[in-house]
Scaffold this motif. Structure first.
Motif, short mmCIF file in Angstrom:
data_model
loop_
_atom_site.label_atom_id
_atom_site.label_comp_id
_atom_site.label_asym_id
_atom_site.label_seq_id
_atom_site.Cartn_x
_atom_site.Cartn_y
_atom_site.Cartn_z
N LEU A 295 1.14 -1.35 -0.03
CA LEU A 295 -0.01 0.13 0.07
C LEU A 295 0.72 1.61 -0.02
CD1 LEU A 295 -2.60 -0.80 2.32
CD2 LEU A 295 -3.05 -0.70 0.50
N ASN A 296 1.67 1.01 0.08
CA ASN A 296 3.03 1.98 0.35
C ASN A 296 2.99 3.07 -1.24
OD1 ASN A 296 5.29 1.91 2.14
ND2 ASN A 296 5.14 0.52 1.71
N ASN A 297 2.07 3.07 -2.67
CA ASN A 297 1.79 4.10 -3.61
C ASN A 297 0.35 3.60 -3.95
OD1 ASN A 297 4.97 2.44 -4.37
ND2 ASN A 297 4.70 5.22 -4.78
N TRP A 298 0.04 3.77 -2.55
CA TRP A 298 -1.82 4.07 -2.91
C TRP A 298 -2.25 5.22 -1.84
CZ3 TRP A 298 -4.05 1.24 -7.46
CH2 TRP A 298 -3.66 0.41 -7.49
N LYS A 299 -3.79 5.16 -1.98
CA LYS A 299 -4.75 6.29 -1.43
C LYS A 299 -5.85 5.17 -1.51
CE LYS A 299 -5.83 10.50 -3.92
NZ LYS A 299 -6.19 11.44 -4.23
N VAL A 300 -7.12 5.77 -0.19
CA VAL A 300 -8.08 5.19 -0.20
C VAL A 300 -8.57 6.15 -0.05
CG1 VAL A 300 -7.77 3.78 2.00
CG2 VAL A 300 -9.28 3.41 0.68
N PRO B 292 -0.26 7.24 2.02
CA PRO B 292 0.45 6.79 2.76
C PRO B 292 1.63 7.96 4.00
CG PRO B 292 0.86 6.46 1.11
CD PRO B 292 -0.75 6.78 0.69
N PRO B 293 1.83 8.27 5.22
CA PRO B 293 2.31 6.13 5.19
C PRO B 293 1.44 5.92 6.94
CG PRO B 293 2.62 8.50 7.36
CD PRO B 293 2.17 9.25 5.75
N GLU B 294 0.17 6.83 6.47
CA GLU B 294 -1.53 6.26 7.58
C GLU B 294 -2.06 4.57 6.90
OE1 GLU B 294 -0.48 10.64 8.23
OE2 GLU B 294 -0.91 9.36 6.96
N ILE B 295 -2.17 4.78 5.61
CA ILE B 295 -3.07 4.04 5.29
C ILE B 295 -2.12 2.45 5.88
CG2 ILE B 295 -1.37 3.53 2.64
CD1 ILE B 295 -4.50 2.96 1.27
#
Length: 307
Positions: free
Chosen positions: A62-67, A79-82
């Motif tokens: 998940l280092n290169n994704w946001k939700v 990132p980094p919260e995700i």
């Protein structure tokens, strides 16, 4: 007549043997409970099946994704919260592990939506550079590859008894700042070139086509210059079982592959014209319904992207 001495001794010996055997059996709980030698595989017979279950984690970096979530304005977690989604109170109801099956669960329902949509989602958005707010993206000339294994876990039905639809993968277009300013648009939004749906247990692909192939370099950037194609539905029924989707992009070409067996290729003039846009991948659960009781739950077991 008296019994001979040797007969008496025989009876006495037999009696003593029987008494000794009885005592041994009693001390060991009876003959059925006498321990026997077992192989290593039998040593843990008392361990229950539940105790043998180990937690599995989805194979998703998940280092290169946001939700994006169906709450707030809508809320986004980057990132980094995700990376701490398992303990993040905002994410927990919508984005969590199925540790039995090793899946990341995306749950959504009609709620908050983005500015350019009426529908809600729990969906990942690719971030090539997590620190620049999504400004770094890719073109078809640079190419891209996305592959994921997923399943529909549960989804609601409409008033006619038909399952609702949800979008499980996308390639979304994006305007550069210069293109945005050129057409006087307030944001960087461009049309989605690719939408992949779960619909009625099948996988359906929709892409964009340019309405006027002679559109100017400025007009081609406008969302209303692009329409929907007729769509392609794969013949395989995936239902609620696990399946794999692969999207391959290169200059002037896009291919979508289901389970390594069926493929649809786009390499026409519309894909060539699309080269003016930047793009980013999306994956998750984008529910296409506003019904009050609608919901969907999609599981991703693995997901990878490369350029």
């Amino acid at each position: 007549m008296s019994t001979p001495n040797h007969i008496k001794m025989l009876f006495l010996g037999t009696f003593l043997v029987l008494i000794a055997g009885l005592n041994f059996s009693c001390m060991n709980g009876g003959s059925d409970d006498v321990p026997v030698a077992v192989g290593n595989e039998d040593v843990d017979d008392d361990v229950t099946e539940e105790e043998e279950i180990t937690s599995k984690l989805p194979e998703i970096n998940l280092n290169n994704w946001k939700v994006t979530l169906p709450i707030g304005k809508p809320d986004e977690v980057k990132p980094p919260e995700i990376l701490d989604y398992a303990t993040n109170e905002t994410l927990k109801p919508f984005f969590y592990n199925d540790s039995i099956n090793g899946a990341l669960v995306f749950y959504t329902y009609p709620g908050a939506s983005t500015a350019n949509s009426s529908y809600s989602r729990t969906e990942l958005r690719e971030l090539i550079n997590p620190n620049d707010g999504g400004k770094t993206n890719w073109t078809f000339a640079q190419g891209g590859h996305m592959k994921g294994t997923l399943s529909m876990d549960e989804i609601s039905k409409d008033n006619n008894g038909n399952y609702h639809r949800t979008i499980i993968m996308q390639i979304h277009g994006r305007l550069t700042d210069g293109q945005r300013d050129l057409i006087g648009q307030k944001d960087n939004n461009a049309p989605p070139m690719l939408k992949i749906y779960w619909t009625g247990g099948k996988v359906r692909v929709k892409t964009k086509v340019l309405k006027d192939l002679n559109a100017s370099g400025t007009d081609i950037l406008k969302t209303d210059s692009w329409g929907d194609d007729a769509g392609h539905t794969f013949s395989e029924y995936v239902g609620f079982e696990k399946f794999t989707l692969e999207v391959k992009v290169e200059s002037g070409r896009m291919e979508v592959i289901l389970n390594g067996n069926e493929s649809v290729v786009y390499n026409d003039i519309h894909i060539q014209k699309w080269s003016v846009f930047e793009n980013y991948f999306k994956a998750g659960n984008y529910l296409v319904s506003l019904d009050a009781n609608a919901f969907s739950r999609v599981k991703y077991y693995d997901l990878e992207i490369s350029h």
